[in-house]
Structures are given as C-alpha cells and as structure tokens.
Write an enzyme that holds these catalytic residues in place. Structure first.
Site, PDB file in Angstrom:
ATOM      1  N   LYS A  59     -19.356  31.043 110.132  1.00 36.29           N
ATOM      2  CA  LYS A  59     -18.190  31.081 110.724  1.00 36.29           C
ATOM      3  C   LYS A  59     -18.121  32.839 110.535  1.00 36.29           C
ATOM      4  O   LYS A  59     -18.246  33.653 110.354  1.00 36.29           O
ATOM      5  CB  LYS A  59     -16.443  30.961 109.268  1.00 36.29           C
ATOM      6  CG  LYS A  59     -16.296  30.003 109.410  1.00 36.29           C
ATOM      7  CD  LYS A  59     -15.351  29.196 108.521  1.00 36.29           C
ATOM      8  CE  LYS A  59     -14.339  30.219 108.799  1.00 36.29           C
ATOM      9  NZ  LYS A  59     -13.326  30.217 107.293  1.00 36.29           N
ATOM     10  N   LEU A  60     -18.066  33.341 112.108  1.00 34.48           N
ATOM     11  CA  LEU A  60     -17.888  35.166 112.162  1.00 34.48           C
ATOM     12  C   LEU A  60     -17.007  35.285 113.309  1.00 34.48           C
ATOM     13  O   LEU A  60     -15.697  34.368 113.947  1.00 34.48           O
ATOM     14  CB  LEU A  60     -19.221  34.838 113.902  1.00 34.48           C
ATOM     15  CG  LEU A  60     -20.160  33.979 113.213  1.00 34.48           C
ATOM     16  CD1 LEU A  60     -20.811  33.715 114.545  1.00 34.48           C
ATOM     17  CD2 LEU A  60     -21.395  34.956 112.732  1.00 34.48           C
TER      18      LEU A  60
END
Ligand SMILES: O=C(CO)[C@@H](O)[C@H](O)[C@H](O)[C@H](O)COP(=O)(O)O
Length: 223
Positions: A83-84
C-alpha cells in the site's frame, strides 16, 4: 468480490482465517501501531496464519525509501500487496513496484482524479475511504460509483477496494456499486453471517425435527 479484514489483531485473524471465504488481511500504520511487536514480525506472523494476500502500507517519505521499505516487507509475505499513500512519491513508487510485478494499492483515495492517476501508475487496487468521505458530508458511495464507471469506460484493470467501511450495509452497497473488493473490521466481518430471523428459523427447524424424531421413536416402541 474479494473479502479482507482490516486488522493486525492475531486472535481476530486466526478466527477469520478459519473461514474459506477470506481473501486476506489489510493493515495500515494505525492498525500495526496497536501491536507490541516490530511491524515486520507482526506481518510475518499474519502471513503464517493467512492463506491469502497480506497488505502492508509503507510509511517512508520518498519514492526510493518507500520502495526499499516495500521490498523488505515483501521478503516475509507470500502474496504481498504493498500500500502506498496517494501523492507524487507514492505514485512513483507504485509505478516502479508494479513494473517489478509486485501488487500495489494506492491508498487514501478521496477523489476520482486520484483514482485515475493510481490506475495509470499501474496500481492493482485503489482504496477510496468510504466512511471518511461520508464523515465530511460528501457521499462515499457516489465516489465509488464514479470510480467504477471511469475504470469501466477507460478499461483500466485496477480493482476498487472499498475501505473505511463502517457497517454491514456498506458491504452490500459496495457489492451493488461494483467494487471488486472490500476490507472491513473484524466486527463487521463476523456480523455478516448473522440475522435474527436466521436464528429464529434454525431454532424452529431444530425443535420440529427433534419432536418428529421423538414421535417416530415412540411409534416404533409401541409397534
Ligand atoms: O486502505 C486500506 C486497504 O486498502 C485500509 O486498510 C484502510 O487503511 C482502512 O480501511 C482505513 O484506514 C480505515 O478507516 P477508518 O475506519 O479508520 O475510517
């Protein structure tokens, strides 16, 4: 439709993992901060318990540092999703990791334009925060509807995962609006199975079945 639980609580994960319908576990820095172990150890333990994807959110500031942090976590996850956070650095890291064949998720999505950029960067998933949008007086459901529609029109492969969901009804709405995945707290997940009418119905069936068998038994004794 993929189903995830949004937690790092190992007891909750153990209980949810017993159900074949679970597709994995999503986490974020807030969720991981509630544990008393280093994040890599928690993530490795979750990975042992779950037969599915394990999502880890980076918390570095630059794209380069996000990539290094991601690669370190990927080493302890069988089916990772990195996840960014939405933003220039997150998008650049998303692009680089996706090109390496690592599944990515752009998180903290609050607008359709952000979702379009995430898809262009090669994200496997985008997370619009339905509950938090609703909290601000806008409609999280409308946001999901618009992103799903744009992705269909543009033939983007990125999947929409409804995040920040607050109740059973949110899950049903996500399904109706075309979200391909949902992540939810354990409390919602375990509540999805229950309905008071189901319990009443089961009790009635069990009661009638028991009476029927007792009647047959007494008839065979008399006969
Ligand atoms: O973005 C993902 C997974 O894609 C989630 O883990 C996401 O971080 C969480 O659902 C939200 O942060 C939870 O939001 P809230 O319930 O605290 O409003």
């Amino acid at each position: 439709m993929e189903f995830y639980i949004d937690t790092a609580d190992l007891k909750e994960i153990k209980s949810a993992a017993e159900l074949s319908i679970l597709d994995g576990v999503t986490t974020n820095p807030t969720i991981l901060s509630k544990q008393n172990l280093p994040p890599k150890e928690v993530i490795a333990e979750i990975n042992e318990m779950v037969n599915g994807k394990v999502w880890y959110q980076v918390s570095s500031d630059t794209a380069q540092d996000m990539i290094s942090e991601a690669l370190e976590m990927v080493s302890v996850i069988s089916r990772p999703v990195i996840k960014l956070p939405m933003g220039l650095e997150g998008l650049n890291a998303c692009h680089a990791l996706s090109k390496e064949g690592i599944d990515t998720n752009m998180t903290l999505i609050f607008s359709v334009s952000q979702a379009i950029l995430a898809a262009k960067a090669g994200a496997a998933y985008v997370s619009p925060y339905v509950g938090r949008v609703n909290d601000t007086g806008w409609s999280g459901y409308q946001l999901i509807k618009e992103i799903v529609s744009v992705y269909e029109t543009q033939k983007f492969n990125t999947k929409v995962i409804g995040a920040s969901l607050r109740g059973t009804h949110d899950i049903v709405e996500m399904a109706m609006l075309g979200a391909r995945a949902v992540t939810m707290p354990y409390k919602i997940f375990s509540g999805l199975f229950h309905h008071p009418m189901t319990d009443i119905g089961r009790n009635q069936f069990n009661h009638d079945w028991k009476e029927y068998k007792e009647k047959l038994m007494s008839q065979s004794v008399e006969g």
